[in-house]
Design an enzyme around this catalytic site. Structure first.
Site, PDB file in Angstrom:
ATOM      1  N   CYS A  58       0.465 -10.910  -3.690  1.00 16.17           N
ATOM      2  CA  CYS A  58       0.203 -10.466  -2.315  1.00 16.17           C
ATOM      3  C   CYS A  58      -0.172 -11.662  -1.439  1.00 16.17           C
ATOM      4  O   CYS A  58      -0.975 -12.512  -1.841  1.00 16.17           O
ATOM      5  CB  CYS A  58      -0.925  -9.436  -2.311  1.00 16.17           C
ATOM      6  SG  CYS A  58      -1.274  -8.786  -0.659  1.00 16.17           S
ATOM      7  N   CYS A  62      -7.693 -11.274   0.831  1.00 15.21           N
ATOM      8  CA  CYS A  62      -8.866 -10.439   0.567  1.00 15.21           C
ATOM      9  C   CYS A  62      -9.697 -11.088  -0.542  1.00 15.21           C
ATOM     10  O   CYS A  62      -9.203 -11.293  -1.650  1.00 15.21           O
ATOM     11  CB  CYS A  62      -8.445  -9.039   0.153  1.00 15.21           C
ATOM     12  SG  CYS A  62      -7.290  -8.237   1.305  1.00 15.21           S
ATOM     13  N   CYS A  65      -9.848  -9.592  -4.200  1.00 15.57           N
ATOM     14  CA  CYS A  65      -8.644  -9.055  -4.842  1.00 15.57           C
ATOM     15  C   CYS A  65      -7.995 -10.019  -5.829  1.00 15.57           C
ATOM     16  O   CYS A  65      -7.629 -11.155  -5.466  1.00 15.57           O
ATOM     17  CB  CYS A  65      -7.632  -8.641  -3.782  1.00 15.57           C
ATOM     18  SG  CYS A  65      -6.188  -7.823  -4.488  1.00 15.57           S
ATOM     19  N   CYS A 102      -1.700   8.468  -7.240  1.00 17.57           N
ATOM     20  CA  CYS A 102      -1.597   7.466  -6.177  1.00 17.57           C
ATOM     21  C   CYS A 102      -0.822   6.252  -6.670  1.00 17.57           C
ATOM     22  O   CYS A 102      -1.085   5.743  -7.771  1.00 17.57           O
ATOM     23  CB  CYS A 102      -2.994   7.046  -5.723  1.00 17.57           C
ATOM     24  SG  CYS A 102      -2.968   5.974  -4.258  1.00 17.57           S
ATOM     25  N   CYS A 134      -0.109  10.278  -3.336  1.00 11.72           N
ATOM     26  CA  CYS A 134      -0.791   9.337  -2.454  1.00 11.72           C
ATOM     27  C   CYS A 134      -0.151   7.962  -2.625  1.00 11.72           C
ATOM     28  O   CYS A 134       0.351   7.633  -3.708  1.00 11.72           O
ATOM     29  CB  CYS A 134      -2.282   9.280  -2.814  1.00 11.72           C
ATOM     30  SG  CYS A 134      -3.249   8.085  -1.867  1.00 11.72           S
ATOM     31  N   CYS A 194      -7.022   8.850   3.281  1.00 14.77           N
ATOM     32  CA  CYS A 194      -7.957   8.431   2.236  1.00 14.77           C
ATOM     33  C   CYS A 194      -8.478   7.058   2.656  1.00 14.77           C
ATOM     34  O   CYS A 194      -7.725   6.085   2.683  1.00 14.77           O
ATOM     35  CB  CYS A 194      -7.251   8.362   0.887  1.00 14.77           C
ATOM     36  SG  CYS A 194      -8.271   7.708  -0.466  1.00 14.77           S
ATOM     37  N   ARG A 266     -15.056  10.054  -3.345  1.00 11.15           N
ATOM     38  CA  ARG A 266     -14.535   9.590  -4.634  1.00 11.15           C
ATOM     39  C   ARG A 266     -15.319   8.394  -5.154  1.00 11.15           C
ATOM     40  O   ARG A 266     -15.438   7.368  -4.475  1.00 11.15           O
ATOM     41  CB  ARG A 266     -13.054   9.233  -4.507  1.00 11.15           C
ATOM     42  CG  ARG A 266     -12.428   8.758  -5.830  1.00 11.15           C
ATOM     43  CD  ARG A 266     -10.926   8.594  -5.746  1.00 11.15           C
ATOM     44  NE  ARG A 266     -10.313   9.884  -5.489  1.00 11.15           N
ATOM     45  CZ  ARG A 266      -9.620  10.173  -4.400  1.00 11.15           C
ATOM     46  NH1 ARG A 266      -9.451   9.270  -3.469  1.00 11.15           N
ATOM     47  NH2 ARG A 266      -9.100  11.370  -4.240  1.00 11.15           N
TER      48      ARG A 266
END
Length: 340
Positions: A58, A62, A65, A102, A134, A194, A266
């Site tokens: 990616c 972040c 991550c 998801c 999702c 979400c 969640r």
């Protein structure tokens, strides 16, 4: 005291939520548990399975991550999984009690290309199983959100991560407003939202409350609010952050439950470092959903296996939530609601 009439507020202030968050712990848990019983069945936990359909590489930065290409982690990189593989994972999750599936792709944003077409086919295939489908794919345009809705997508995950003021301390490759724009596209397309956050990033209590307040003052609350504890990944800038305190997690869950009573709250990343007793406190405080990762992973970090989760729920007298096929009866509401 919790009133029996159901009311959803969208005018919360930071000060109000901070007052709730800082209440004496047992009083806070008691109040959140009462709200939970007023709005939800207290003996059910929704099992949601998360699968990485495209991992690593990616371009985002972040700080938490392990899939960011710029950090030196041990995360394997692979392209989109075949549809048949994804469908096999979804069927296995459903057989074990999951009602939501998801699919996550490590993209900064969705591009209109063959990979997106394949994801749309995945959505159609999983939707055909009767699961809530999702996706979390990064930023979306309005047209892309519409295409996902037409393919049968039930929910889109796009976490705020932290407050608007602290966001730039952990991510520089997109803005907080970019996050809100994608959520707006999702909502307008008729897909449920979400969205939650991560604690343990080095943020202050005020940042945590501000993040919750952003969600709780939306015109329509997210139908699902994940509360994540930082999963520390070696090689990322936040790898040496201390473990999140359990009572901080409980306070976040309880505050989210009180502020957004109808939402699913969640308990998400970080459960591998929580004992069954610690998770039980979160359930008491209003969490009624967990992310179960296939092969004991949540994307690329360790997670309890589905079998371990089912064992824990059985010990606690909880059961997996069944697909909603009929409305709750008045008798069921009377039995499960807190009479305060």
């Amino acid at each position: 005291m919790v009133k029996n009439n159901k009311e959803i507020r969208h005018d919360w202030t930071n000060d109000e939520l901070l007052f709730i968050y800082k209440r004496p712990l047992l009083d806070l848990i008691y109040t959140a548990a009462a709200v939970h019983r007023l709005w939800h069945r207290s003996d059910e936990i929704q099992l949601s399975t998360l699968l990485s359909v495209k991992t690593g590489g990616c371009p985002e930065d972040c700080s938490y991550c392990g899939q960011a290409a710029r950090y030196h982690t041990d995360t394997p990189v692979h392209g989109l999984l075949p549809i048949q593989t994804v469908l096999a994972h979804a069927k296995r999750a459903q057989e074990k009690g999951a009602t939501r599936f998801c699919m996550a792709a490590a993209w900064r944003e969705v591009r209109d290309n063959r990979d997106f077409d394949k994801v749309l086919d995945m959505v159609k295939a999983v939707n055909g199983l009767g699961l809530q489908v999702c996706c979390t794919l990064g930023m979306l345009t309005a047209q892309q959100a519409k295409r996902l809705q037409e393919a049968g997508l039930y929910a889109y995950n796009h976490n705020l991560d932290s407050s608007a003021s602290y966001y730039k301390e952990i991510i520089s490759t997109r803005t907080f407003d970019d996050r809100l724009e994608t959520i707006a596209h999702v909502r307008r397309a008729g897909i449920t939202v979400c969205s939650g956050g991560i604690i343990g990033l080095g943020e202050s209590t005020a940042d945590r409350i501000a993040m919750l307040c952003t969600l709780a003052t939306m015109e329509q609350h997210p139908e699902s609010v994940p509360i994540n504890a930082l999963s520390r990944v070696a090689g990322t800038p936040l790898a040496d952050q201390p473990k999140v305190d359990t009572w901080d997690m409980v306070r976040m869950v309880a505050t989210a439950r009180i502020a957004m009573p109808a939402s699913m709250v969640r308990l998400s990343a970080g459960r591998m470092e929580m004992s069954e007793q610690e998770q039980a406190w979160c359930f008491m405080a209003g969490a009624n959903s967990i992310f179960t990762g296939d092969d004991a992973k949540l994307l690329v970090t360790p997670n309890p296996s589905m079998d371990d989760d089912l064992s824990m729920l059985a010990k606690l007298g909880l059961k997996p939530m069944l697909p909603r096929t009929t409305a709750r009866t008045e008798k069921e509401d009377e039995y499960t609601c807190f009479q305060g």
